[in-house]
Enzyme design. Structure first.
Site, PDB file in Angstrom:
ATOM      1  N   ASP A  36     -22.992 -33.650 -95.105  1.00 27.23           N
ATOM      2  CA  ASP A  36     -23.258 -32.453 -94.911  1.00 27.23           C
ATOM      3  C   ASP A  36     -22.784 -31.737 -96.274  1.00 27.23           C
ATOM      4  OD1 ASP A  36     -24.096 -32.900 -92.505  1.00 27.23           O
ATOM      5  OD2 ASP A  36     -22.296 -32.095 -91.321  1.00 27.23           O
ATOM      6  N   ASP A  68     -31.771 -31.289 -82.767  1.00 24.46           N
ATOM      7  CA  ASP A  68     -30.432 -31.214 -82.251  1.00 24.46           C
ATOM      8  C   ASP A  68     -30.607 -30.883 -80.566  1.00 24.46           C
ATOM      9  OD1 ASP A  68     -29.168 -31.495 -84.501  1.00 24.46           O
ATOM     10  OD2 ASP A  68     -29.282 -29.370 -85.146  1.00 24.46           O
TER      11      ASP A  68
END
EC number: 4.3.2.10
Length: 256
Positions: A12, A131
């Site tokens: 990330d 997600d």
């Protein structure tokens, strides 16, 4: 399954720095995504995934720099996602060295983005990031798995199983299936969700969310995933890529 199972570390990146703490003693700067990607390449990762979690668009060019610097020293496929909204965004990432590009929220807002990208660059370039989480209480979706955005904070009311099926029809080449319930728990992947998606799509599934120990990885492949993705277990040095591959091999899976 004859194809080798892929093991993929996920980084990330926020404004050009890796977030989610990273602990490698041999790195001068564990917050540098290029250095970290190179370390995973040395460890034998099959691919690298960069997720640009930068909120502001002012840092967009930073990601381009990260990708082009990484491409100069890391010679495995690289997927870049986060903030990809147009075919032009995809084009600029591919030009600087990405092999695949992940789309998420923008595709939910405008599903035609999937077909536009696939038509222009080929299905193999497009990874749909999903997600998903289990619905609590009153159920609004048929499968009980709902698509979320904003890192799981926003419900969409969209059935995750319906969405992956639709995305495959539109031209997605791969699904990055991230369980928001399992994410960060280190208690294993959401196997039921992987099975439910596998029943509906033929394209490869990358399982994400919940990896905590080597034993967590083979069941994800058994459930129907083609690749496994993890972040913190690798970043904190809890497991190496080699540990995961050895465990998969022990269970009879082919690894590179």
């Amino acid at each position: 399954m004859s194809l080798a199972v892929r093991v993929i570390p996920c980084l990330d990146v926020d404004a050009g720095r890796v977030v989610k703490g990273v602990h490698f003693e041999n790195l001068k700067d564990a917050g540098d995504p290029v250095e970290l990607a190179a370390e995973y390449y040395r460890q034998g990762a099959d691919e690298i995934t960069f997720l640009d979690v930068t909120a502001s668009s002012s840092h967009r060019n930073t990601m381009i720099d990260v990708v082009s610097c990484t491409a100069e020293q890391v010679f495995i496929p690289m997927t870049v996602g986060g903030g990809v909204r147009t075919p032009e965004d995809v084009d600029s990432l591919l030009r600087c060295g990405a092999d695949k590009v992940g789309v998420n929220t923008a595709a939910i807002n405008d599903p035609s983005l999937i077909s536009r990208v696939a038509d222009r660059f080929g299905n193999q370039v497009l990874v749909l990031s999903v997600d998903a989480r289990r619905e609590k209480g009153e159920q609004h979706t048929q499968s009980g798995f709902e698509v979320t955005t904003m890192g799981g904070r926003k419900s969409t009311g969209i059935d995750a199983i319906w969405w992956v099926k639709r995305a495959e029809q539109l031209g997605a080449g791969e699904i990055l299936l991230n369980s928001m319930d399992a994410d960060g728990t280190k208690e294993g992947f959401d196997l039921e969700m992987i099975r439910a998606v596998r029943k509906e799509v033929k394209i490869p599934i990358i399982a994400s969310g919940g990896a905590g120990k080597v034993e967590d990885f083979p069941p994800a492949i058994e459930a129907g995933a083609d690749a496994v993705l993890a972040a913190s277990v690798f970043h904190y040095g809890i497991l190496t890529i080699a540990d995961v591959k050895a465990e998969l091999k022990k269970h009879g899976y082919t690894v590179r």
